[in-house]
Design an enzyme around this catalytic site. Structure first.
Site, PDB file in Angstrom:
ATOM      1  N   HIS A   9      46.995  35.739 -54.111  1.00  0.00           N
ATOM      2  CA  HIS A   9      46.095  34.925 -54.928  1.00  0.00           C
ATOM      3  C   HIS A   9      45.375  33.817 -54.160  1.00  0.00           C
ATOM      4  O   HIS A   9      45.805  33.379 -53.101  1.00  0.00           O
ATOM      5  CB  HIS A   9      46.871  34.330 -56.093  1.00  0.00           C
ATOM      6  CG  HIS A   9      47.480  35.372 -56.964  1.00  0.00           C
ATOM      7  ND1 HIS A   9      46.740  36.336 -57.605  1.00  0.00           N
ATOM      8  CD2 HIS A   9      48.779  35.624 -57.288  1.00  0.00           C
ATOM      9  CE1 HIS A   9      47.536  37.122 -58.301  1.00  0.00           C
ATOM     10  NE2 HIS A   9      48.779  36.718 -58.113  1.00  0.00           N
ATOM     11  N   ASP A 285      52.848  38.577 -53.934  1.00  0.00           N
ATOM     12  CA  ASP A 285      52.535  37.530 -54.911  1.00  0.00           C
ATOM     13  C   ASP A 285      52.358  36.172 -54.223  1.00  0.00           C
ATOM     14  O   ASP A 285      52.885  35.159 -54.660  1.00  0.00           O
ATOM     15  CB  ASP A 285      53.615  37.458 -55.983  1.00  0.00           C
ATOM     16  CG  ASP A 285      53.146  36.737 -57.249  1.00  0.00           C
ATOM     17  OD1 ASP A 285      51.950  36.414 -57.350  1.00  0.00           O
ATOM     18  OD2 ASP A 285      53.988  36.470 -58.135  1.00  0.00           O
TER      19      ASP A 285
END
Length: 328
Positions: A9, A285
Site C-alpha cells: 500500500h 500487506d
C-alpha cells in the site's frame, strides 16, 4: 526465485488532506491508524520502500492506495484519482523492475471510475484495481456500481477487494463498549475489516454478479477474509439463492487468494484446498505487516510448496492473471 507482493500500500499527501478535510478520522478509525512510522512508509515511493523490500526479500511491489481509498469522497475524487494514478505511473516508470500498480478509482462516480480504469490499464500499464468495500451505503453488488466491475471484466483485469471499517451502527452494536482503543482495534484489523471484506465477496456471489460477469476475477487478502473457512456452511444458502452454480464453484472460478503477510502454512493449505494452487498469490500487506528481516522470503521457503507450485505462488499465478493487462 522472483517474488511479487500484490497487496502493498501507499498514500499521498493530497488524499491524506482530503480525508482530514472530511473529518474521516472522527468516523473511520482506520484513518487514525495511518500515523507514525506507517505514515512515512505509506508516503515513500522511493529509496526507503526499496530498502525495506530488499530487507524482507521482495522483488516487486504491486502498489495500491490504502483504505478507505476514495470511497467517502464525491465528485472531487475524479480529479484526485487521475492525479494519484499519474503519480503512481511516474513511480513505476522510475523503478519498472520493482513496482507495478493497481488503479485508484473515484468509486462514488461509477461511470467516471470505469473510464479511469480503462485509462489506467490501456495508457498507464496498470495491472488491475483495488476496491475497499462499501461506497457510502451501497455494497459492491449494488447495480449502480456495476460499470466498474463490468469494465474490469471487459479489460480482463482483477479487482482486489480490500477491507474497510464496518459502518458506525455495526461498530456500535458489535464492536463497541469495551474501551475506545479496543473498540477501534476490534472493528478494524482485529476482526471487523476482514468480516466486511469477506461479506462483500459473498454478496457479489449471492447477487449473481459472477453469473452476469463470468470472467470477472476478484482477489481477497488475508487468506480469503474468513470466506474459505466457511465455504461448506455457505452451501446451505444455495437452497434460496438463484445461482447458476454451487457457491464453491465461484471460489474456484472467480476468486484468487493472497497471504497479506499472514505467513501461516496451514492457512495456505486450506486456501489451496478450496481455490487450487493456481489461485494463490503472494503479498506482505506493506507496511502494516512489515517485520524486520527476510520474513517474506523465509515464508516462501517454508510454506510447504515446492517446484512449480512454489514458483506459481511466488510470481507465476500473478503473471498469468495479469498477462493481458498493461505492460510486463
Amino acid at each position: 526465485m522472483h517474488l511479487i507482493g500484490i497487496e502493498e500500500h501507499f498514500l499521498t499527501p493530497e488524499i491524506d488532506r482530503a480525508w482530514r478535510s472530511l473529518g474521516l478520522e472522527q468516523t473511520d478509525p482506520s484513518v487514525a491508524l495511518h500515523a507514525g512510522t506507517w505514515h512515512g512508509r505509506l508516503m515513500n515511493l522511493a529509496d526507503e520502500r526499496l530498502a525495506l523490500m530488499d530487507e524482507t526479500g521482495l522483488d516487486v511491489q504491486v502498489l495500491s492506495l490504502t483504505t478507505p481509498a476514495l470511497h467517502d469522497l464525491g465528485v472531487e475524487s475524479v480529479d484526485i484519482a487521475k492525479r494519484t494514478n499519474d503519480t503512481l505511473a511516474a513511480a513505476v516508470a522510475r523503478y519498472p523492475q520493482r513496482f507495478q500498480a493497481l488503479a485508484t478509482l473515484p468509486v462514488s462516480q461509477p461511470e467516471a471510475a470505469a473510464l479511469e480504469l480503462e485509462r489506467c490499464i490501456d495508457e498507464l500499464g496498470f495491472k488491475g484495481t483495488m476496491l475497499c468495500g462499501r461506497v457510502g451505503s451501497r455494497h459492491l453488488d449494488d447495480p449502480a456500481l456495476m460499470p466498474i466491475l463490468a469494465q474490469a471484466e471487459s479489460l480482463g483485469v482483477p479487482v482486489l477487494l480490500h477491507p474497510r471499517v464496518p459502518p458506525p451502527a455495526v461498530r456500535q452494536a458489535y464492536y463497541g463498549g469495551i474501551s475506545p482503543a479496543l473498540d477501534a482495534a476490534l472493528a478494524t484489523y482485529g476482526l471487523g475489516w476482514h468480516y466486511d471484506a469477506g461479506l462483500q465477496f459473498l454478496r457479489l456471489v449471492l447477487a449473481g454478479t459472477f453469473d452476469r460477469l463470468p470472467r470477472l476475477q476478484v482477489i481477497l487478502g488475508h487468506w480469503g477474509e474468513m470466506v474459505l473457512f466457511y465455504i461448506e456452511r455457505f452451501a446451505a444458502m444455495e437452497r434460496v439463492a438463484s445461482l447458476s452454480r454451487p457457491i464453491a464453484d465461484y471460489c474456484r472460478a472467480n476468486l484468487y487468494v493472497t497471504a497479506s503477510g499472514m505467513f501461516l502454512p496451514h492457512y495456505l493449505a486450506r486456501a489451496a484446498a478450496v481455490v487450487g494452487h493456481e489461485r494463490l498469490l503472494f503479498s506482505t500487506d506493506f507496511p502494516y505487516q512489515y517485520r524486520a528481516g527476510g520474513d517474506a522470503r523465509a515464508f516462501l521457503e517454508r510454506c510447504g510448496l515446492a517446484g512449480r507450485a512454489k514458483a506459481a505462488f511466488a510470481h507465476g499465478n500473478w503473471q498469468r492473471l495479469t498477462r493481458g493487462a498493461g505492460v510486463s
